[in-house]
Write a protein that holds these residues in place. Structure first.
Motif, mmCIF file in Angstrom:
data_model
loop_
_atom_site.group_PDB
_atom_site.id
_atom_site.type_symbol
_atom_site.label_atom_id
_atom_site.label_comp_id
_atom_site.label_asym_id
_atom_site.label_seq_id
_atom_site.Cartn_x
_atom_site.Cartn_y
_atom_site.Cartn_z
ATOM 1 N N ALA A 68 0.837 -1.249 0.095
ATOM 2 C CA ALA A 68 -0.029 0.001 0.022
ATOM 3 C C ALA A 68 0.717 1.353 -0.098
ATOM 4 O O ALA A 68 2.014 1.416 0.642
ATOM 5 N N ALA A 69 0.231 2.369 -0.689
ATOM 6 C CA ALA A 69 0.977 3.536 -0.635
ATOM 7 C C ALA A 69 0.904 4.270 0.765
ATOM 8 O O ALA A 69 -0.001 4.087 1.679
ATOM 9 N N PRO A 70 1.860 5.210 1.215
ATOM 10 C CA PRO A 70 1.702 5.938 2.488
ATOM 11 C C PRO A 70 0.667 6.550 2.879
ATOM 12 O O PRO A 70 0.119 6.330 3.979
ATOM 13 N N ASP A 71 -0.033 7.340 2.043
ATOM 14 C CA ASP A 71 -1.095 7.890 2.132
ATOM 15 C C ASP A 71 -2.339 6.984 2.429
ATOM 16 O O ASP A 71 -3.246 7.144 3.402
ATOM 17 N N ALA A 72 -2.350 5.663 1.801
ATOM 18 C CA ALA A 72 -3.500 4.674 2.162
ATOM 19 C C ALA A 72 -3.266 4.141 3.572
ATOM 20 O O ALA A 72 -4.415 3.674 4.289
ATOM 21 N N ILE A 73 -2.013 3.772 3.864
ATOM 22 C CA ILE A 73 -1.601 3.452 5.231
ATOM 23 C C ILE A 73 -2.285 4.338 6.293
ATOM 24 O O ILE A 73 -2.813 4.080 7.388
ATOM 25 N N VAL A 74 -2.113 5.747 6.060
ATOM 26 C CA VAL A 74 -2.454 6.701 6.934
ATOM 27 C C VAL A 74 -4.058 6.723 7.128
ATOM 28 O O VAL A 74 -4.418 6.715 8.264
ATOM 29 N N ALA A 75 -4.521 6.719 6.021
ATOM 30 C CA ALA A 75 -6.033 6.706 5.656
ATOM 31 C C ALA A 75 -6.581 5.654 6.581
ATOM 32 O O ALA A 75 -7.562 5.582 7.275
ATOM 33 N N ALA A 76 -5.748 4.384 6.622
ATOM 34 C CA ALA A 76 -6.204 3.254 7.551
ATOM 35 C C ALA A 76 -6.068 3.282 8.852
ATOM 36 O O ALA A 76 -6.796 2.590 9.762
ATOM 37 N N GLY A 77 -5.499 4.438 9.442
ATOM 38 C CA GLY A 77 -5.469 4.575 10.698
ATOM 39 C C GLY A 77 -4.099 4.203 11.391
ATOM 40 O O GLY A 77 -3.905 4.251 12.587
ATOM 41 N N LEU A 78 -2.994 3.567 10.611
ATOM 42 C CA LEU A 78 -1.668 3.448 11.104
ATOM 43 C C LEU A 78 -0.903 4.576 10.930
ATOM 44 O O LEU A 78 -0.435 5.018 10.017
ATOM 45 N N ILE A 79 -0.694 5.148 12.208
ATOM 46 C CA ILE A 79 0.022 6.540 12.248
ATOM 47 C C ILE A 79 1.359 6.602 12.937
ATOM 48 O O ILE A 79 1.508 6.129 13.964
#
Length: 233
Positions: A68-79
């Motif tokens: 996954a792309a970094p922005d998708a990982i952030v959107a999933a809630g892994l911060i």
């Protein structure tokens, strides 16, 4: 919440992570401990999608994110709150915090901002101040507050005590306990072994890109191999 299976990754032609397996369950604090240069920051960057996976799987809440792309990982809630804070020094405290909700949490930005200010009253006092003029401890508060603005479902803290005075280190670990007490699972990546093992439920000792020890925090603390794995003694 997070499961890693057979993870391999590196930079250029150098393999840094060599087959890692680990997990973080809901509500846990899990510590990854190790000296400089053993692969801790590389692990965080891989989990955040910044460094590519060479082999293995990463699952977040049951869904694979290793491609996954970094922005998708952030959107999933892994911060990820990175080592060295990485704040925007010429922007105000409030602007830095608002940027934390750019990809996730924007509809509840005002509410989340109040939550951050309740957690860090000093940031409320300095909300119009340029972030680069804050003290080191205040900058670390700002970095964590920016992460909280994204409504994390799991928070990665990379060396949150680095460069802080002993008193501020105590405050930082107390804060980690409070965040976790509110139900937030935390992956704590640190060199501070003693205090990390006091707050964590489980721990992994990273040595040369592999986990040399793992288990409950108490078991790792009492293992005579800890001094060898961590201190080379």
């Amino acid at each position: 919440m997070l499961e890693i299976r057979g993870l391999r990754a590196g930079c250029g032609g150098v393999e840094v992570l060599r087959g890692l397996d680990m997990a973080v369950s809901a509500g846990e604090i899990v510590a990854v401990l190790g000296a400089n240069g053993v692969g801790k920051t590389t692990l965080n960057k891989v989990l955040s999608g910044v460094v590519p996976v060479r082999a293995g799987e990463i699952l977040f809440d049951g869904q694979r994110i290793d491609r996954a792309a970094p922005d998708a990982i952030v959107a999933a809630g892994l911060i990820h709150v990175p080592e060295g804070r990485k704040i925007f020094p010429n922007m105000s405290v409030r602007e830095n915090l608002e940027l934390g909700s750019y990809r996730r949490g924007k509809p509840r930005r005002a509410r989340n901002l109040e939550r951050v200010f309740a957690t860090f009253p000093r940031l409320r006092e300095r909300m119009a101040q340029a972030a680069g003029t804050l003290s080191g401890g205040e900058q670390q508060m700002l970095a964590i507050g920016r992460g909280m603005m994204a409504e994390p479902r799991l928070l990665i803290l990379d060396e949150p005590s680095l460069g802080l005075s002993p008193l501020l280190v105590e405050e930082m670990f107390a804060l980690i306990r409070r965040l976790n007490a509110d139900g937030l699972p935390i992956l704590l990546v640190e060199q501070n072994v003693v205090q990390s093992l006091e707050v964590a439920a489980r721990a992994y000792i990273l040595e040369n890109g592999q986990f040399a020890l793992s288990g409950t925090a108490d078991a790792v603390r009492d293992n005579p191999e800890l001094r060898r794995a961590y201190l080379g003694m």
